[in-house]
Design a protein around this motif. Structure first.
Motif, PDB file in Angstrom:
ATOM      1  N   VAL A 379       0.676 -30.564 -18.290  1.00  0.00           N
ATOM      2  CA  VAL A 379      -0.699 -31.005 -18.471  1.00  0.00           C
ATOM      3  C   VAL A 379      -1.076 -30.736 -19.916  1.00  0.00           C
ATOM      4  CG1 VAL A 379      -3.106 -30.749 -17.773  1.00  0.00           C
ATOM      5  CG2 VAL A 379      -1.280 -30.511 -16.068  1.00  0.00           C
ATOM      6  N   LEU A 380      -1.502 -31.780 -20.635  1.00  0.00           N
ATOM      7  CA  LEU A 380      -1.882 -31.646 -22.033  1.00  0.00           C
ATOM      8  C   LEU A 380      -3.387 -31.474 -22.116  1.00  0.00           C
ATOM      9  CD1 LEU A 380       0.297 -34.530 -23.516  1.00  0.00           C
ATOM     10  CD2 LEU A 380       0.973 -32.172 -22.969  1.00  0.00           C
ATOM     11  N   ALA A 381      -3.830 -30.479 -22.869  1.00  0.00           N
ATOM     12  CA  ALA A 381      -5.254 -30.251 -23.086  1.00  0.00           C
ATOM     13  C   ALA A 381      -5.577 -30.630 -24.523  1.00  0.00           C
ATOM     14  CB  ALA A 381      -5.620 -28.799 -22.815  1.00  0.00           C
ATOM     15  N   SER A 382      -6.465 -31.639 -24.694  1.00  0.00           N
ATOM     16  CA  SER A 382      -6.740 -32.159 -26.030  1.00  0.00           C
ATOM     17  C   SER A 382      -8.168 -32.668 -26.100  1.00  0.00           C
ATOM     18  CB  SER A 382      -5.768 -33.296 -26.356  1.00  0.00           C
ATOM     19  OG  SER A 382      -6.030 -33.856 -27.620  1.00  0.00           O
ATOM     20  N   PRO A 383      -8.919 -32.343 -27.161  1.00  0.00           N
ATOM     21  CA  PRO A 383     -10.279 -32.885 -27.307  1.00  0.00           C
ATOM     22  C   PRO A 383     -10.241 -34.387 -27.567  1.00  0.00           C
ATOM     23  CG  PRO A 383      -9.943 -30.940 -28.697  1.00  0.00           C
ATOM     24  CD  PRO A 383      -8.599 -31.365 -28.214  1.00  0.00           C
ATOM     25  N   PRO A 384     -10.979 -35.206 -26.799  1.00  0.00           N
ATOM     26  CA  PRO A 384     -10.966 -36.654 -27.031  1.00  0.00           C
ATOM     27  C   PRO A 384     -11.645 -37.069 -28.322  1.00  0.00           C
ATOM     28  CG  PRO A 384     -12.610 -36.094 -25.387  1.00  0.00           C
ATOM     29  CD  PRO A 384     -11.842 -34.841 -25.667  1.00  0.00           C
ATOM     30  N   ALA A 385     -12.320 -36.137 -28.990  1.00  0.00           N
ATOM     31  CA  ALA A 385     -12.926 -36.457 -30.284  1.00  0.00           C
ATOM     32  C   ALA A 385     -11.879 -36.566 -31.381  1.00  0.00           C
ATOM     33  CB  ALA A 385     -13.963 -35.403 -30.662  1.00  0.00           C
ATOM     34  N   VAL A 398       2.134 -25.999 -14.857  1.00  0.00           N
ATOM     35  CA  VAL A 398       1.476 -25.721 -13.584  1.00  0.00           C
ATOM     36  C   VAL A 398       2.387 -24.844 -12.730  1.00  0.00           C
ATOM     37  CG1 VAL A 398       0.612 -26.759 -11.454  1.00  0.00           C
ATOM     38  CG2 VAL A 398       0.110 -27.829 -13.661  1.00  0.00           C
ATOM     39  N   THR A 399       1.810 -23.751 -12.210  1.00  0.00           N
ATOM     40  CA  THR A 399       2.582 -22.799 -11.402  1.00  0.00           C
ATOM     41  C   THR A 399       2.100 -22.731  -9.954  1.00  0.00           C
ATOM     42  OG1 THR A 399       1.132 -20.997 -12.137  1.00  0.00           O
ATOM     43  CG2 THR A 399       3.141 -21.397 -13.423  1.00  0.00           C
ATOM     44  N   GLY A 400       0.983 -23.370  -9.662  1.00  0.00           N
ATOM     45  CA  GLY A 400       0.443 -23.375  -8.308  1.00  0.00           C
ATOM     46  C   GLY A 400      -0.607 -24.452  -8.193  1.00  0.00           C
ATOM     47  N   LEU A 401      -1.242 -24.552  -7.010  1.00  0.00           N
ATOM     48  CA  LEU A 401      -2.220 -25.607  -6.793  1.00  0.00           C
ATOM     49  C   LEU A 401      -3.287 -25.621  -7.875  1.00  0.00           C
ATOM     50  CD1 LEU A 401      -3.419 -27.862  -5.017  1.00  0.00           C
ATOM     51  CD2 LEU A 401      -4.659 -26.072  -3.768  1.00  0.00           C
ATOM     52  N   ASP A 402      -3.817 -24.474  -8.189  1.00  0.00           N
ATOM     53  CA  ASP A 402      -4.879 -24.369  -9.194  1.00  0.00           C
ATOM     54  C   ASP A 402      -4.543 -23.371 -10.291  1.00  0.00           C
ATOM     55  OD1 ASP A 402      -6.678 -26.202  -7.947  1.00  0.00           O
ATOM     56  OD2 ASP A 402      -7.141 -24.657  -6.454  1.00  0.00           O
ATOM     57  N   ALA A 403      -3.272 -23.110 -10.485  1.00  0.00           N
ATOM     58  CA  ALA A 403      -2.855 -22.101 -11.457  1.00  0.00           C
ATOM     59  C   ALA A 403      -1.840 -22.681 -12.427  1.00  0.00           C
ATOM     60  CB  ALA A 403      -2.259 -20.887 -10.750  1.00  0.00           C
ATOM     61  N   GLY A 404      -1.945 -22.245 -13.653  1.00  0.00           N
ATOM     62  CA  GLY A 404      -0.996 -22.668 -14.667  1.00  0.00           C
ATOM     63  C   GLY A 404      -0.921 -21.664 -15.793  1.00  0.00           C
ATOM     64  N   LEU A 405       0.019 -21.890 -16.692  1.00  0.00           N
ATOM     65  CA  LEU A 405       0.209 -21.029 -17.856  1.00  0.00           C
ATOM     66  C   LEU A 405       0.252 -21.900 -19.101  1.00  0.00           C
ATOM     67  CD1 LEU A 405       0.794 -18.069 -18.787  1.00  0.00           C
ATOM     68  CD2 LEU A 405       3.232 -18.686 -18.698  1.00  0.00           C
ATOM     69  N   GLU A 417      -1.657 -17.531 -22.294  1.00  0.00           N
ATOM     70  CA  GLU A 417      -2.730 -17.148 -21.373  1.00  0.00           C
ATOM     71  C   GLU A 417      -2.772 -18.097 -20.174  1.00  0.00           C
ATOM     72  OE1 GLU A 417      -6.480 -16.091 -23.235  1.00  0.00           O
ATOM     73  OE2 GLU A 417      -5.486 -15.970 -25.202  1.00  0.00           O
ATOM     74  N   ALA A 418      -3.585 -17.713 -19.187  1.00  0.00           N
ATOM     75  CA  ALA A 418      -3.636 -18.462 -17.941  1.00  0.00           C
ATOM     76  C   ALA A 418      -4.534 -19.689 -18.064  1.00  0.00           C
ATOM     77  CB  ALA A 418      -4.150 -17.573 -16.815  1.00  0.00           C
ATOM     78  N   ALA A 419      -4.217 -20.720 -17.286  1.00  0.00           N
ATOM     79  CA  ALA A 419      -5.090 -21.873 -17.074  1.00  0.00           C
ATOM     80  C   ALA A 419      -5.363 -21.932 -15.572  1.00  0.00           C
ATOM     81  CB  ALA A 419      -4.427 -23.159 -17.545  1.00  0.00           C
ATOM     82  N   THR A 420      -6.634 -21.941 -15.219  1.00  0.00           N
ATOM     83  CA  THR A 420      -7.002 -21.801 -13.809  1.00  0.00           C
ATOM     84  C   THR A 420      -8.082 -22.794 -13.432  1.00  0.00           C
ATOM     85  OG1 THR A 420      -6.575 -19.424 -13.999  1.00  0.00           O
ATOM     86  CG2 THR A 420      -7.760 -20.171 -12.035  1.00  0.00           C
ATOM     87  N   ARG A 421      -7.958 -23.385 -12.247  1.00  0.00           N
ATOM     88  CA  ARG A 421      -9.010 -24.241 -11.710  1.00  0.00           C
ATOM     89  C   ARG A 421      -9.781 -23.484 -10.634  1.00  0.00           C
ATOM     90  NH1 ARG A 421      -6.459 -30.117 -10.410  1.00  0.00           N
ATOM     91  NH2 ARG A 421      -5.363 -28.929  -8.794  1.00  0.00           N
ATOM     92  N   VAL A 422     -11.099 -23.692 -10.621  1.00  0.00           N
ATOM     93  CA  VAL A 422     -11.971 -23.048  -9.639  1.00  0.00           C
ATOM     94  C   VAL A 422     -12.613 -24.144  -8.791  1.00  0.00           C
ATOM     95  CG1 VAL A 422     -14.006 -21.583  -9.301  1.00  0.00           C
ATOM     96  CG2 VAL A 422     -12.417 -21.115 -11.201  1.00  0.00           C
ATOM     97  N   ARG A 423     -12.635 -23.961  -7.479  1.00  0.00           N
ATOM     98  CA  ARG A 423     -13.181 -24.959  -6.572  1.00  0.00           C
ATOM     99  C   ARG A 423     -14.513 -24.508  -5.988  1.00  0.00           C
ATOM    100  NH1 ARG A 423      -9.309 -28.914  -5.166  1.00  0.00           N
ATOM    101  NH2 ARG A 423      -7.258 -28.424  -6.062  1.00  0.00           N
ATOM    102  N   VAL A 432     -12.760 -25.222 -14.957  1.00  0.00           N
ATOM    103  CA  VAL A 432     -11.414 -24.952 -15.455  1.00  0.00           C
ATOM    104  C   VAL A 432     -11.533 -23.844 -16.489  1.00  0.00           C
ATOM    105  CG1 VAL A 432      -9.430 -25.849 -16.713  1.00  0.00           C
ATOM    106  CG2 VAL A 432     -10.595 -27.309 -15.050  1.00  0.00           C
ATOM    107  N   TRP A 433     -10.653 -22.866 -16.385  1.00  0.00           N
ATOM    108  CA  TRP A 433     -10.621 -21.780 -17.377  1.00  0.00           C
ATOM    109  C   TRP A 433      -9.344 -21.895 -18.192  1.00  0.00           C
ATOM    110  CZ3 TRP A 433     -14.175 -17.677 -18.089  1.00  0.00           C
ATOM    111  CH2 TRP A 433     -15.284 -17.724 -17.232  1.00  0.00           C
ATOM    112  N   MET A 434      -9.523 -21.953 -19.497  1.00  0.00           N
ATOM    113  CA  MET A 434      -8.390 -21.924 -20.442  1.00  0.00           C
ATOM    114  C   MET A 434      -8.451 -20.565 -21.121  1.00  0.00           C
ATOM    115  SD  MET A 434      -6.850 -25.019 -20.466  1.00  0.00           S
ATOM    116  CE  MET A 434      -6.142 -25.203 -22.104  1.00  0.00           C
TER     117      MET A 434
END
Length: 455
Positions: A379-385, A398-405, A417-423, A432-434
């Motif tokens: 998953v690429l994280a990039s500002p669209p600006a 991605v390491t899990g349903l809502d977890a990544g590194l 650091e961690a990348a995490t999704r919160v539902r 989303v936490w970066m």
């Protein structure tokens, strides 16, 4: 359609839509062709700020110097038919020129190396302070000695392409507009393209717009002036889809039969380098060329009163991109390059795997938007600006349903650091936490910030 291309085409409109708003542009129409077929066409924003009319892909634009490519194709078609040679002198067909202007060859006119004046003593026809030139006025201006000798350097000239229009008339015995519509536009299968505004018998013209400075707002520019005998240099009206179709047929490897492969190779190869530009670009016979993101391209750009447009063919990838904007400061060149960058990222990484595909989305912080763009198994994280897009990214494994590194990232970001999704209570992703940075959806973000800062 290849999976990587489909994935890229899903992201391109999201990026362009953001860019149109980010640059506060009135509107933009785009089209992408693959293997000669249009696979994406969309429009964004407004056709006329005065009325608020929404822009659609069917709106026609003044595409200005794209006209030169149509004219060059016409000359090459006449050459294919044995009716002229590229080393013929302009004066063979057009009378009343200065002897040096008359001696310039058709090849030199096509490649802008004839030394001709660019726009004459008064170029007021472009901003609309005078009508475009007639054939008699064009000949009168070119009865004067050219500023430079022929064959010395690349020197762009609308007058030169005006003369090429007169050459076509002399050879065919027909008016330029009539012949080119029947012999080039028609056989290319273009139904939304006209050699000048007076021929447009269907569709709606997108209005042009000024810059914001120094007026404090954008002014609406009708852009409906007929171009008389400079139609061969700047008269054409078209859509992004039609331009993508036409330019794709000029690729030397195209199966299209509009021109011979030899003529297409001659049109698109690099004849002259624009040696005093900061851009690494070249001119062929009615085409500009260069490279972006390591991909070679050829095409053309156009600037009319209130519009800016660009089309580029990437022959090795068999992809054509056309971007039309209806403001004189529209970043058409940057957006063609940006779209090419998006295509290259997906061409390299591939379509997203099932494990990462649902991470796609746009999230916001006070520092702006962040796009999560799945590609391949990351998953690429990039500002669209940013432009080029997806060029400087944080890469999430991605390491899990809502977890990544965050396994790769610039040093000023959050590598390692961690990348995490919160539902939320309904099970939908709401945050989303970066690392330690919280990102939320657009509407929730707007409401939260307005509450905090009193907006």
């Amino acid at each position: 359609m290849d999976a990587w291309l489909k994935a890229a085409l899903d992201y391109v409109p999201r990026w362009i839509d953001f860019q149109v708003q980010h640059f506060d542009q009135p509107g933009c129409s785009i089209a992408i062709a693959h293997r000669g077929e249009v696979v994406l066409e969309e429009a964004f924003g407004t056709a006329d700020l005065g009325t608020g009319e929404a822009l659609t892909p069917r709106h026609r634009f003044r595409v200005a110097s794209h006209s030169k490519t149509f004219t060059a194709a016409a000359i090459l078609k006449l050459k294919d038919r044995g009716l002229l040679r590229l080393d013929d002198a302009a004066g063979t067909f057009v009378q009343g020129l200065h002897e040096d202007a008359a001696a310039a060859t058709l090849s030199q006119l096509l490649s802008h190396s004839a030394g001709y004046v660019r726009d004459g003593a008064d170029a007021g026809y472009f901003p609309g302070t005078r009508p475009f030139l007639t054939a008699a006025q064009l000949r009168a201006e070119l009865a004067l000695a050219p500023p430079l000798p022929a064959g010395q350097r690349f020197k762009y000239s609308n007058h030169g392409y005006g003369i090429l229009g007169l050459v076509i008339e002399a050879v065919t015995g027909e008016h330029y507009r009539d012949w080119i519509m029947r012999e080039i536009v028609g056989p290319a299968g273009l139904t939304e393209t006209y050699a000048d505004i007076g021929l447009m018998n269907a569709g709606t013209l997108a209005k042009g717009h000024s810059t914001r400075l120094p007026y404090g707002r954008r002014l609406v520019i009708p852009g409906d002036a007929p171009t008389a005998d400079l139609a061969s240099a700047t008269g054409f009206v078209s859509t992004a889809a039609d331009l993508a179709r036409f330019f794709a047929q000029l690729s030397p490897s195209s199966p299209a039969t509009l021109l011979s492969p030899a003529a297409r190779r001659d049109m698109t190869r690099r004849h002259w380098r624009d040696s005093e530009s900061t851009l690494e670009r070249y001119y062929g016979l009615g085409t500009i060329s260069g490279s972006v993101a390591g991909w070679d391209w050829f095409g053309h750009s156009g600037s009319f009163a209130g519009t800016l447009s660009r089309t580029a063919v990437f022959p090795a990838e068999d992809v054509t991109i056309s971007v039309l904007t209806n403001a004189i400061d529209g970043p058409a060149q940057l957006w063609v390059d940006g779209i090419a960058q998006i295509l290259k990222v997906f061409r390299t990484r591939g379509a997203p795997s099932a494990e990462v595909a649902d991470w796609a989305g746009r999230w916001w912080t006070l520092w702006g938007a962040m796009d999560l763009v799945p590609a391949g198994d990351k998953v690429l994280a990039s500002p669209p600006a940013l432009n080029p897009p997806l060029a400087e990214v944080s890469e999430i494994t991605v390491t899990g349903l809502d977890a990544g590194l965050i396994t790769r990232a610039p040093g000023f970001n959050q590598p390692g650091e961690a990348a995490t999704r919160v539902r939320d209570a309904e099970g939908e992703v709401s945050e989303v936490w970066m690392g330690g940075v919280r990102l939320i959806g657009e509407f929730a973000f707007a409401e939260e910030v307005a509450t905090r800062f009193g907006g």
